[in-house]
Design a protein around this motif. Structure first.
Motif, PDB file in Angstrom:
ATOM      1  N   ILE A 199     -38.291  26.075 -17.720  1.00 46.58           N
ATOM      2  CA  ILE A 199     -37.393  27.226 -17.592  1.00 46.58           C
ATOM      3  C   ILE A 199     -36.644  27.442 -18.902  1.00 46.58           C
ATOM      4  CG2 ILE A 199     -35.265  28.042 -16.472  1.00 46.58           C
ATOM      5  CD1 ILE A 199     -36.359  26.638 -13.886  1.00 46.58           C
ATOM      6  N   HIS A 200     -36.126  26.377 -19.456  1.00 48.81           N
ATOM      7  CA  HIS A 200     -35.388  26.477 -20.711  1.00 48.81           C
ATOM      8  C   HIS A 200     -36.286  27.031 -21.828  1.00 48.81           C
ATOM      9  CE1 HIS A 200     -32.363  25.614 -23.714  1.00 48.81           C
ATOM     10  NE2 HIS A 200     -33.283  24.990 -24.429  1.00 48.81           N
ATOM     11  N   ALA A 201     -37.505  26.530 -21.915  1.00 50.54           N
ATOM     12  CA  ALA A 201     -38.437  26.995 -22.949  1.00 50.54           C
ATOM     13  C   ALA A 201     -38.765  28.469 -22.763  1.00 50.54           C
ATOM     14  CB  ALA A 201     -39.717  26.156 -22.919  1.00 50.54           C
ATOM     15  N   GLU A 202     -38.984  28.885 -21.533  1.00 50.26           N
ATOM     16  CA  GLU A 202     -39.306  30.296 -21.265  1.00 50.26           C
ATOM     17  C   GLU A 202     -38.120  31.188 -21.622  1.00 50.26           C
ATOM     18  OE1 GLU A 202     -41.674  33.432 -20.433  1.00 50.26           O
ATOM     19  OE2 GLU A 202     -42.374  31.353 -20.288  1.00 50.26           O
ATOM     20  N   PRO A 233     -38.762  35.069 -27.272  1.00 56.52           N
ATOM     21  CA  PRO A 233     -38.214  36.400 -27.598  1.00 56.52           C
ATOM     22  C   PRO A 233     -38.276  37.377 -26.423  1.00 56.52           C
ATOM     23  CG  PRO A 233     -39.671  35.633 -29.329  1.00 56.52           C
ATOM     24  CD  PRO A 233     -39.781  34.645 -28.202  1.00 56.52           C
ATOM     25  N   HIS A 234     -39.350  37.318 -25.647  1.00 53.70           N
ATOM     26  CA  HIS A 234     -39.501  38.194 -24.480  1.00 53.70           C
ATOM     27  C   HIS A 234     -39.915  37.349 -23.274  1.00 53.70           C
ATOM     28  CE1 HIS A 234     -39.115  41.695 -27.027  1.00 53.70           C
ATOM     29  NE2 HIS A 234     -40.018  41.174 -27.846  1.00 53.70           N
ATOM     30  N   PRO A 235     -38.935  36.724 -22.616  1.00 51.65           N
ATOM     31  CA  PRO A 235     -39.268  35.853 -21.478  1.00 51.65           C
ATOM     32  C   PRO A 235     -39.995  36.626 -20.370  1.00 51.65           C
ATOM     33  CG  PRO A 235     -36.934  35.692 -22.035  1.00 51.65           C
ATOM     34  CD  PRO A 235     -37.508  36.798 -22.850  1.00 51.65           C
ATOM     35  N   ASP A 236     -40.902  35.948 -19.719  1.00 46.56           N
ATOM     36  CA  ASP A 236     -41.648  36.518 -18.599  1.00 46.56           C
ATOM     37  C   ASP A 236     -40.796  36.341 -17.336  1.00 46.56           C
ATOM     38  OD1 ASP A 236     -43.335  37.011 -16.436  1.00 46.56           O
ATOM     39  OD2 ASP A 236     -45.069  36.101 -17.403  1.00 46.56           O
ATOM     40  N   SER A 256     -38.867  33.493 -12.503  1.00 45.08           N
ATOM     41  CA  SER A 256     -38.539  33.529 -11.077  1.00 45.08           C
ATOM     42  C   SER A 256     -39.331  32.474 -10.309  1.00 45.08           C
ATOM     43  CB  SER A 256     -38.832  34.922 -10.516  1.00 45.08           C
ATOM     44  OG  SER A 256     -38.582  34.960  -9.144  1.00 45.08           O
ATOM     45  N   ASP A 257     -40.618  32.377 -10.605  1.00 46.61           N
ATOM     46  CA  ASP A 257     -41.463  31.383  -9.942  1.00 46.61           C
ATOM     47  C   ASP A 257     -40.996  29.960 -10.254  1.00 46.61           C
ATOM     48  OD1 ASP A 257     -43.847  30.472  -8.474  1.00 46.61           O
ATOM     49  OD2 ASP A 257     -44.514  29.811 -10.461  1.00 46.61           O
ATOM     50  N   LEU A 258     -40.705  29.701 -11.515  1.00 44.69           N
ATOM     51  CA  LEU A 258     -40.255  28.356 -11.911  1.00 44.69           C
ATOM     52  C   LEU A 258     -38.937  28.003 -11.218  1.00 44.69           C
ATOM     53  CD1 LEU A 258     -41.033  28.491 -15.735  1.00 44.69           C
ATOM     54  CD2 LEU A 258     -42.192  27.055 -14.041  1.00 44.69           C
ATOM     55  N   LYS A 259     -38.030  28.956 -11.161  1.00 45.49           N
ATOM     56  CA  LYS A 259     -36.728  28.701 -10.534  1.00 45.49           C
ATOM     57  C   LYS A 259     -36.865  28.460  -9.034  1.00 45.49           C
ATOM     58  CE  LYS A 259     -33.922  31.013 -14.005  1.00 45.49           C
ATOM     59  NZ  LYS A 259     -32.987  32.111 -14.302  1.00 45.49           N
ATOM     60  N   LYS A 260     -37.760  29.182  -8.383  1.00 44.49           N
ATOM     61  CA  LYS A 260     -37.992  28.961  -6.950  1.00 44.49           C
ATOM     62  C   LYS A 260     -38.576  27.572  -6.708  1.00 44.49           C
ATOM     63  CE  LYS A 260     -38.703  33.786  -5.746  1.00 44.49           C
ATOM     64  NZ  LYS A 260     -39.696  34.807  -5.364  1.00 44.49           N
ATOM     65  N   ARG A 261     -39.543  27.179  -7.560  1.00 47.71           N
ATOM     66  CA  ARG A 261     -40.138  25.843  -7.423  1.00 47.71           C
ATOM     67  C   ARG A 261     -39.085  24.760  -7.650  1.00 47.71           C
ATOM     68  NH1 ARG A 261     -44.925  26.295 -11.480  1.00 47.71           N
ATOM     69  NH2 ARG A 261     -44.914  24.045 -11.226  1.00 47.71           N
ATOM     70  N   LYS A 262     -38.229  24.966  -8.632  1.00 49.20           N
ATOM     71  CA  LYS A 262     -37.170  24.003  -8.930  1.00 49.20           C
ATOM     72  C   LYS A 262     -36.199  23.899  -7.749  1.00 49.20           C
ATOM     73  CE  LYS A 262     -33.445  23.058 -12.163  1.00 49.20           C
ATOM     74  NZ  LYS A 262     -32.635  23.604 -13.232  1.00 49.20           N
ATOM     75  N   LEU A 263     -35.850  25.025  -7.152  1.00 45.72           N
ATOM     76  CA  LEU A 263     -34.946  25.025  -6.006  1.00 45.72           C
ATOM     77  C   LEU A 263     -35.560  24.284  -4.815  1.00 45.72           C
ATOM     78  CD1 LEU A 263     -32.303  25.902  -4.726  1.00 45.72           C
ATOM     79  CD2 LEU A 263     -33.388  28.065  -4.138  1.00 45.72           C
TER      80      LEU A 263
END
Length: 51
Positions: A20-23, A27-30, A35-42
């Motif tokens: 998440i931090h890297a994304e 310059p233009h985060p996806d 959103s997918d990474l944050k949901k998986r982390k949650l």
């Protein structure tokens, strides 16, 4: 939950945090990927809190 499983979940949680931090640093985060990474982390966080 045994300690090995807990550590594996914690490791995955930390890896997702790094992704998440890297994304976010790009310059233009996806936004969809973020959103997918944050949901998986949650989901992992919830599973860890149930332990």
């Amino acid at each position: 939950m045994d300690n090995g499983h807990y550590q594996a979940l914690k490791s995955k949680h930390e890896a997702l945090d790094a992704e998440i931090h890297a994304e976010e640093q790009r310059p233009h985060p996806d936004d969809i990927r973020l959103s997918d990474l944050k949901k998986r982390k949650l989901r992992l966080k919830e599973e860890l809190s149930d332990a």
